[in-house]
Design an enzyme around this catalytic site. Structure first.
Site, PDB file in Angstrom:
ATOM      1  N   ASP A 120      46.145  11.486  23.956  1.00 18.39           N
ATOM      2  CA  ASP A 120      45.209  12.341  23.200  1.00 18.39           C
ATOM      3  C   ASP A 120      44.519  13.324  24.144  1.00 18.39           C
ATOM      4  O   ASP A 120      43.389  13.111  24.563  1.00 18.39           O
ATOM      5  CB  ASP A 120      44.193  11.417  22.509  1.00 18.39           C
ATOM      6  CG  ASP A 120      43.118  12.162  21.742  1.00 18.39           C
ATOM      7  OD1 ASP A 120      43.361  13.306  21.319  1.00 18.39           O
ATOM      8  OD2 ASP A 120      42.021  11.584  21.570  1.00 18.39           O
ATOM      9  N   THR A 130      35.572  14.784  14.106  1.00 17.75           N
ATOM     10  CA  THR A 130      34.714  13.924  13.270  1.00 17.75           C
ATOM     11  C   THR A 130      33.245  13.990  13.688  1.00 17.75           C
ATOM     12  O   THR A 130      32.379  13.478  12.992  1.00 17.75           O
ATOM     13  CB  THR A 130      35.208  12.470  13.348  1.00 17.75           C
ATOM     14  OG1 THR A 130      35.604  12.195  14.687  1.00 17.75           O
ATOM     15  CG2 THR A 130      36.371  12.237  12.438  1.00 17.75           C
ATOM     16  N   ARG A 145      34.740   2.532  20.330  1.00 15.19           N
ATOM     17  CA  ARG A 145      33.625   1.662  20.729  1.00 15.19           C
ATOM     18  C   ARG A 145      33.432   0.429  19.873  1.00 15.19           C
ATOM     19  O   ARG A 145      32.947  -0.593  20.392  1.00 15.19           O
ATOM     20  CB  ARG A 145      32.343   2.508  20.792  1.00 15.19           C
ATOM     21  CG  ARG A 145      32.353   3.460  21.978  1.00 15.19           C
ATOM     22  CD  ARG A 145      31.387   4.607  21.838  1.00 15.19           C
ATOM     23  NE  ARG A 145      31.836   5.568  20.836  1.00 15.19           N
ATOM     24  CZ  ARG A 145      31.211   6.720  20.574  1.00 15.19           C
ATOM     25  NH1 ARG A 145      30.121   7.037  21.236  1.00 15.19           N
ATOM     26  NH2 ARG A 145      31.682   7.541  19.663  1.00 15.19           N
TER      27      ARG A 145
HETATM   28  O1  C5P Z   1      34.286   5.172  19.899  1.00  9.70           O
HETATM   29  P1  C5P Z   1      34.904   5.910  18.739  1.00  9.70           P
HETATM   30  O2  C5P Z   1      35.578   4.986  17.739  1.00  9.70           O
HETATM   31  O3  C5P Z   1      33.967   6.896  18.088  1.00  9.70           O
HETATM   32  O4  C5P Z   1      36.082   6.751  19.434  1.00  9.70           O
HETATM   33  C1  C5P Z   1      36.832   7.685  18.720  1.00  9.70           C
HETATM   34  C2  C5P Z   1      37.966   8.179  19.558  1.00  9.70           C
HETATM   35  O5  C5P Z   1      38.705   9.108  18.779  1.00  9.70           O
HETATM   36  C3  C5P Z   1      37.550   8.930  20.825  1.00  9.70           C
HETATM   37  O6  C5P Z   1      38.546   8.648  21.805  1.00  9.70           O
HETATM   38  C4  C5P Z   1      37.612  10.387  20.431  1.00  9.70           C
HETATM   39  O7  C5P Z   1      37.990  11.219  21.506  1.00  9.70           O
HETATM   40  C5  C5P Z   1      38.724  10.382  19.400  1.00  9.70           C
HETATM   41  N1  C5P Z   1      38.667  11.450  18.407  1.00  9.70           N
HETATM   42  C6  C5P Z   1      37.608  11.649  17.547  1.00  9.70           C
HETATM   43  N2  C5P Z   1      37.606  12.676  16.646  1.00  9.70           N
HETATM   44  C7  C5P Z   1      38.658  13.493  16.567  1.00  9.70           C
HETATM   45  C8  C5P Z   1      39.746  13.293  17.426  1.00  9.70           C
HETATM   46  C9  C5P Z   1      39.724  12.242  18.318  1.00  9.70           C
HETATM   47  O8  C5P Z   1      36.646  10.881  17.587  1.00  9.70           O
HETATM   48  N3  C5P Z   1      38.702  14.433  15.646  1.00  9.70           N
END
Ligand code: C5P
Length: 234
Positions: A62, A120, A213
């Site tokens: 990613d 998001t 997380r």
């Molecule tokens: O800790 P959490 O569940 O919020 O992590 C979400 C993961 O998804 C992170 O690695 C973040 O970079 C990724 N991500 C995101 N929103 C996006 C694309 C990727 O939160 N639109």
């Protein structure tokens, strides 16, 4: 176990190799995919990637590429030298049609190529502040970007659980949807704004749930994963 059998993709978001290995080892029998993002890859590069690939689980690399078409295509060609190849790799849909088409040509089916729609962590106010047309809401922008990605040979999108239904409506059921912003019932939202529970995201049409997380911050990541999987059983 692959992402076809198990929709959970754990985000290994740490710059610490030992911690990444400990996390991957603890969840390896419970998840369908590991996500290696910029926090880990910028610290450990290709050797770190190979250390994560050694767990034998498909990888989502990613790195969210976003640049001019030539540079993105060249960057992806370099990443496609990785062995094993990532199952999924991504670019930003806002890079535009030429960039998306060049990216698809560079990957040439060697990995699923996915486009990030609207992060998001962004809501309507953030998009308006960033210069997006505020006559459309976040979900409408995400659906337009998903359609643009599909028209330019991209295999699917990363999107908020809130945008899934609208994206499915315009892009159909075969378009891959990878969904972060996942929070089990009662957990902290942190920096995410447009979130849903794992169950609600699957019910709205998610193919893969990206969870960071809520799993990596748990005292027992394997148990936290299993508890999430239990909520997905009908
Ligand atoms: O800790 P959490 O569940 O919020 O992590 C979400 C993961 O998804 C992170 O690695 C973040 O970079 C990724 N991500 C995101 N929103 C996006 C694309 C990727 O939160 N639109």
């Amino acid at each position: 176990m692959t992402y076809i059998d198990n929709p959970i993709c754990v985000a290994i978001d740490t710059p610490d190799l030992k911690r990444a290995e400990k996390l991957a080892d603890s969840v390896k029998n419970h998840v369908g995919m590991l996500k290696v993002g910029m926090e880990f890859f910028y610290a450990h590069g290709m050797p770190g990637y190979k250390a994560m690939a050694a767990y034998g689980i498909p990888l989502f690399l990613d790195l969210k590429l976003h640049d001019i078409p030539h540079t993105v295509a060249a960057g992806l060609s370099s990443l496609m030298q990785l062995e094993p190849k990532p199952a999924i790799i991504d670019v930003h849909a806002t890079g535009g049609p030429a960039m998306l088409a060049s990216a698809a040509k560079a990957v040439n089916g060697r990995a699923k190529l996915i486009a990030v729609t609207i992060l998001t962590s962004l809501d309507d106010n953030d998009l308006s502040a960033s210069g997006f047309d505020n006559s459309k809401n976040t979900g409408e922008h995400a659906a337009s970007l998903a359609l643009l990605a599909k028209a330019n040979n991209i295999d699917g999108v990363v999107c908020s659980p809130h945008d899934l239904v609208g994206i499915r409506k315009v892009c159909g059921d075969d378009f891959l949807t990878i969904v972060p912003g996942i929070r089990p019932q009662g957990s902290d939202t942190q920096d995410q704004k447009r979130i849903a529970t794992p169950r609600a995201a699957m019910d709205a049409g998610a193919d893969i749930l990206v969870i960071g997380r809520a799993i990596t911050g748990a005292n027992d990541p394997a148990r936290a994963t299993q508890e999430i999987l239990d909520t997905l059983k009908s």
